[in-house]
Scaffold this active site. Sequence first.
Site, PDB file in Angstrom:
ATOM      1  N   GLY A   1       7.049   1.963   1.827  1.00 36.69           N
ATOM      2  CA  GLY A   1       8.494   2.009   1.642  1.00 36.69           C
ATOM      3  C   GLY A   1       8.994   1.307   0.398  1.00 36.69           C
ATOM      4  CE  LYS A   2       4.474   0.930  -3.767  1.00 35.52           C
ATOM      5  NZ  LYS A   2       3.772   1.508  -2.611  1.00 35.52           N
TER       6      LYS A   2
ATOM      7  CB  ALA B   1      -0.922  -0.014   1.221  1.00 35.37           C
ATOM      8  CG  MET B   2      -0.753   4.827  -1.569  1.00 34.89           C
ATOM      9  SD  MET B   2       0.247   5.082  -3.045  1.00 34.89           S
ATOM     10  CE  MET B   2       0.696   6.804  -2.855  1.00 34.89           C
TER      11      MET B   2
ATOM     12  CD  GLN C   1       1.577   1.300  -9.726  1.00 43.15           C
ATOM     13  OE1 GLN C   1       2.516   0.555  -9.436  1.00 43.15           O
ATOM     14  NE2 GLN C   1       1.530   2.577  -9.374  1.00 43.15           N
TER      15      GLN C   1
ATOM     16  CB  CYS D   1      -4.237   0.609   9.267  1.00 41.34           C
ATOM     17  SG  CYS D   1      -5.785   1.543   9.395  1.00 41.34           S
TER      18      CYS D   1
ATOM     19  CG  ASP E   1       9.303   3.250  -8.943  1.00 44.22           C
ATOM     20  OD1 ASP E   1       8.715   2.548  -8.087  1.00 44.22           O
ATOM     21  OD2 ASP E   1       9.381   4.488  -8.861  1.00 44.22           O
ATOM     22  CD  GLU E   2       4.972   4.421  -8.812  1.00 43.67           C
ATOM     23  OE1 GLU E   2       3.904   3.781  -8.773  1.00 43.67           O
ATOM     24  OE2 GLU E   2       5.393   5.096  -7.850  1.00 43.67           O
TER      25      GLU E   2
ATOM     26  CB  CYS F   1      -9.600   1.566   8.792  1.00 40.22           C
ATOM     27  SG  CYS F   1      -9.237   1.360  10.562  1.00 40.22           S
TER      28      CYS F   1
END
Length: 204
Positions: free
Chosen positions: A14-15, A10-11, A88, A143, A85-86, A185
Site C-alpha cells: 500500500g505504499k 514489500a509489493m 529505490q 504473506c 515515488d519509486e 516462505c
Amino acid sequence: MAKLIFRYGAMNSGKTTVMLQTAYNYEEKGHKVVLLKSSEDTKGDDLVVSRIGLSRKIDEFIKPKDKVVNVLEKYLDNIDCIIVDEAQFLLPKQVEELYYISKIYDIPVITYGLRTNFVMEEFKGSPKLLLLADEIQELPTICSCGKKARMNARKVFGEYVTEGESVVIDGENKNTEYEPLCGNCYLEKVMKANKKNIKKLIYK
C-alpha cells in the site's frame, strides 16, 4: 530541521495509497506538495497509480542524468513538502541531493520504495536511503501464510523465478507478477531451501 524520510514495504504493502493520502493531508491543510517519480517506473506514465484505483499526476520525473536540485529549482521557494515515488530507482547521488535539500531548504522529503528486488539484492537508491534517512518506516503487508511479508518474489507464467532482468515493472508484462512473502516462505518456495541443501545455498 526538516527530515528525509524513507517509507518502504514489500509489493502490495500500500505504499502508493499511503503516499497519495500523505499528499492529500498536506494539501487539505493548505500546504503545497511536489510529487516526483523516477523515470524508470514507466507504469502509469506520468501518473502514480495504486492498486485500489487511486491515482494522481506527478509534477516531475527524475531521470538518471538529472540533478534533483535542477528538477526542483522552480518549486523550492514555494513548497512545503517533497514526495518521491519509486525512490529505490534513484542514484545514490540523487538521494544525497534530497538529503541536502531537506536540510538546506528546511523542506521535508518523504520517499517511498522497496528495499530489495526479487533476488534479495539492493536497488541503486535503497542502500543510500537506509544510510541517510532521518526516519525509516516500514509499511507492513501480509504473506499468504499470515506472517509479515518482507520479500518480493517474482513469478513468470505462475512460476517463481530467481533469474531475469533486475527491473520488470509490475503490471507491464502480463506474464510477470510479484508476490510478497515472509522470509520462511521465500526460502521454501523461491529458493527451495531446506536442511539438506542449506550448505549448498550458503556457499554457492
